[in-house]
Scaffold this active site. Structure first.
Site, mmCIF file in Angstrom:
data_model
loop_
_atom_site.group_PDB
_atom_site.id
_atom_site.type_symbol
_atom_site.label_atom_id
_atom_site.label_comp_id
_atom_site.label_asym_id
_atom_site.label_seq_id
_atom_site.Cartn_x
_atom_site.Cartn_y
_atom_site.Cartn_z
ATOM 1 C CG HIS A 169 -0.020 -1.931 -0.002
ATOM 2 N ND1 HIS A 169 -0.623 -2.692 0.985
ATOM 3 C CD2 HIS A 169 -0.277 -0.496 0.493
ATOM 4 C CE1 HIS A 169 -1.181 -1.950 1.814
ATOM 5 N NE2 HIS A 169 -1.043 -0.672 1.670
ATOM 6 C CG ASP A 208 -0.315 -6.040 1.460
ATOM 7 O OD1 ASP A 208 0.836 -5.689 1.100
ATOM 8 O OD2 ASP A 208 -1.376 -5.229 1.189
ATOM 9 C CB SER A 228 -0.745 0.312 4.862
ATOM 10 O OG SER A 228 -1.733 -0.141 4.317
#
Ligand code: ARG
Ligand code: GLU
Length: 710
Positions: free
Chosen positions: A83, A219, A627
């Protein structure tokens, strides 16, 4: 009864304060180092951050200012989340080459894809410059004078800082302006896309699983940093060569089990851990619900279009993900604040603060801080809600209104001088071209029709049929000519005419009121921070996240989200197959992955029971920006990739509750399994250094025992 509950909550706060925190890497010696080692870490503070020798921090890069990434090979190979690389993957995608859907793998350096406007920034050095920044700043100065003195001091420090020509400096405030640090940084701008799994792996579970445990998302994506021949930052050139890092992270094949130490090293964006109760209540009761409702309305439209049209699905992928991500987070945040009793706990803490403040004779100094904050939060409430509505409706959910918003600013610039007008026009044209790349007027109109009634009564969506700004060609025509001509055309445009009064209202009533009160709140919150540290000095204070490099640490741990429910901390490939819904837009599983599963073709990427681990949980205190951060084991190896938090604990930006706050990481063995077995990109695995620290530790224990026996 009630009193007991609050007393209990207060004690719980004291205990909970023993965990959580995002710490400054250059200040780990002492308390943090001890705490980490008591959790099982074998690392010293210097292994993590060292100015004179290579250390873990040299492998950690700020990924385009919003995410974290880490170097995992001596050839500048970089790992971050799917992402985080999403908009790059999207921008290389088309109906013919749909990398979002099918994934992308460069099989050699030549196939790696360059990216405009993408950088990775490393931290060279961190220095405490509090004394210098605060020199000459005194209590008798006005807020504005203090601010300007701090500003000029900072500029002077940055100018004088020792650094190489290609490096940069910046100063950031910590503890709400009670402490200042200087960062010397190095920014690489030739960053190429190396690999990305299909969204059915990288975004598996999509919005349904986002912010939720148990999780089965792979991810991750891979990039590579390129540098000039001297290994220095350079703009893209085909002559650039793979970057040689000062340090890269070895990857562990041993993984983690419950209770193992982990640390997450990255760039958390923003937290507000020292808000007064009144502010949390306002966020939860007023601000979040306002924004959630507007995004619910927008997403209904965008999701429906994306579902039936592949072109729109590709065009709107990043926008949709951005809107949906915060939308879902705020809902979790509200639930978590209620569930953890955060507001009552904060109130109890404030009562204790007030009591101790009085006992210590500090009432004259700090007695008005909390009551004033309460008053100001009440006073700002209406305008904050209105401003949130405006932001969501005009700037974050559709694209015609932000365009007009910027053009109203262009009109204001024209009043200044022809030169400022020209400059602003160029900026507008650049931005608009970016927008039109992924624009669909039908979707935009649909969103507008849903969100605008949440802001105003008199909604006219026929502006979409009349305006020049739903199409790049006609839009750019409006901007041709001198300022007088442009302004005339603008003021004759239907959308401009209709939207301008709302934008003027924003600038003349909403924003001024907000800007009158908000700095006062900021000043008081700074005083509250100072007061807390003086009145309750034994508490554990960590600075709020501010986009700078931080260390957070904890253990691999499951949790109990509600009565009788316990969540295990690890998930497996079996769980991916359990969730599999053929053809579903969120839970489809690529055929190749099904085959590997059926044949149990897992290679070396299993745990000791022969299963492929997918994700795991930890008690690391993380937030947005973390992230892509590496999860590092007790020995300094990469075991996981941080990408999310659990639903029940998303309120940790305001209140960290060790019982239910967990971060979610992808297990590196899943990442390696996908790269090797799914994508057939073994050459990337060969580039990495794979280690087995636990196996080695066991072996060396055994040999020691054997020796002792002899
Ligand atoms: N929740 C994670 C984060 O805050 C992951 C988001 C990925 N986006 C999505 N809509 N699934 O960034
Ligand atoms: N997904 C988040 C990010 O983009 C991290 C999750 C969180 O907010 O903790 O940084």
């Amino acid at each position: 009864m009630r009193i007991f509950k609050i007393l209990f909550l207060f004690i719980a706060f004291q205990v909970s304060a023993q965990q959580g925190g995002m710490w400054i890497p250059s200040l780990l010696q002492g308390m943090n180092e001890d705490e980490m080692q008591s959790l099982g870490s074998k690392l010293s503070a210097k292994d993590i951050y060292d100015v004179n020798n290579s250390s873990l921090k040299d492998a950690i890069g700020h990924f385009n200012g919003g995410c974290t990434s880490e170097v995992i090979s001596n050839n500048g190979l970089v790992l971050t989340n799917h992402h985080c690389g999403f908009s790059q993957i999207q921008s290389h995608s088309s109906l013919e080459n749909d990398y979002l859907q099918h994934g992308f793998w460069a099989m050699n350096l030549d196939e790696e894809l360059p990216n405009d406007n993408l950088y990775i920034e490393f931290i060279v050095r961190i220095e405490d410059v509090t004394k210098q920044v605060l020199e000459g700043v005194t209590d008798d100065m006005t807020d504005r004078a203090q601010q300007s003195k701090r500003g000029s001091n900072s500029a002077a420090i940055e100018r004088a800082a020792k650094k190489e020509a290609w490096q940069d400096t910046k100063i950031k405030a910590f503890y709400k302006g009670n402490q200042y640090f200087l960062f010397v940084t190095e920014r690489y701008t030739d960053i190429r896309l190396v690999g990305a799994p299909p969204s059915s792996i990288g975004k598996f579970g999509s919005d349904t699983d986002n912010w939720v445990w148990p999780r089965h998302t792979g991810d991750f994506s891979l990039f590579r940093i390129y540098a000039d021949k001297n290994n220095r930052p350079a703009a893209y050139s085909k002559d650039n060569v793979p970057f040689k890092p000062r340090h890269f992270l070895p990857v562990s094949l041993d993984g983690v089990s419950e209770d193992d130490f982990t640390m997450v090293f990255g760039f958390p964006g923003t937290t507000d851990e020292y808000l007064p109760a009144v502010a949390i209540a306002q966020t939860v009761e007023k601000i979040n619900p306002t924004a959630i409702a507007i995004r619910t309305a927008a997403l209904k439209v965008i999701d429906a279009f994306m579902m039936v049209d592949d072109q729109i699905r590709i065009q709107y992928a990043s926008k949709q993900a951005r809107i949906a991500n915060a939308w879902k987070k705020w809902q979790g945040e509200n639930l978590g604040i209620h569930k953890s009793g955060a507001i009552a706990i904060k109130k109890a803490q404030e009562a204790e603060f007030t009591k101790q403040m009085k006992a210590k004779g500090l009432e004259a100094k700090y007695g008005t801080v909390l009551p004033e904050l309460e008053r100001l939060y009440n006073e700002i409430e209406d305008v904050s809600v209105k401003r949130t509505s405006f932001m969501e409706v005009f700037l974050r959910t559709n694209e015609l209104t932000p365009m007009i918003f910027n053009l109203v600013q262009l009109e204001a610039a024209a009043a200044n001088s022809e030169e400022t007008f020209e400059k602003q026009r160029d900026a507008n044209i650049g931005r608009m071209k970016g927008v039109y790349k992924n624009y669909n007027a039908e979707v935009d109109k649909g969103v507008f029709e849903e969100v605008m009634p949440m802001y105003a009564d008199n909604v006219d969506s026929s502006i979409y049929d009349k305006t020049a700004f739903t199409n790049q060609e006609s839009a750019l025509k409006v901007l041709e000519g001198n300022s007088t001509e442009v302004l005339e055309k603008l003021n004759n445009d239907a959308a401009y005419q209709y939207l301008k009064p709302y934008i003027i209202e924003f600038y003349t009533t909403i924003e001024p009121k907000f800007q009158e009160l908000n700095p006062q709140i900021n000043t008081l919150e700074q005083q509250y921070m100072t007061a807390l540290m003086e009145v309750l000095p034994k508490q554990r204070y960590f600075p709020d996240a501010n986009g700078t490099l931080r260390v957070t640490y904890g253990k691999v741990k499951g949790y109990e989200p509600r009565d009788a429910v316990y969540y295990e901390p690890l998930t497996y490939l079996d769980g991916v197959m359990e969730k599999y819904i053929p053809g579903d837009y969120e839970f489809d599983v690529p055929e190749k992955l099904q085959e590997l599963y059926a044949k149990k073709d897992y290679g070396q990427y299993t745990d000791s029971t022969g299963k492929v681990p997918v994700c795991f949980l930890g008690t690391n205190h993380t937030t947005g920006g973390n992230s892509g951060s590496p999860a590092i084991d007790a020995y300094g190896n990469l075991v996981g990739l941080n990408f999310d938090r659990v639903w029940e604990g998303t309120m940790s930006d305001m209140y960290y509750d060790p019982e239910i706050c967990r971060n979610i990481m992808v297990d590196m063995r899943y990442v390696l399994f996908i790269i090797d077995k799914y994508a057939g990109a073994k050459h990337l695995i060969d580039e990495m250094t794979l280690v087995r620290p636990k196996t080695d530790a066991k072996k060396s224990k055994k040999t020691k025992k054997v020796k002792r026996k002899k």
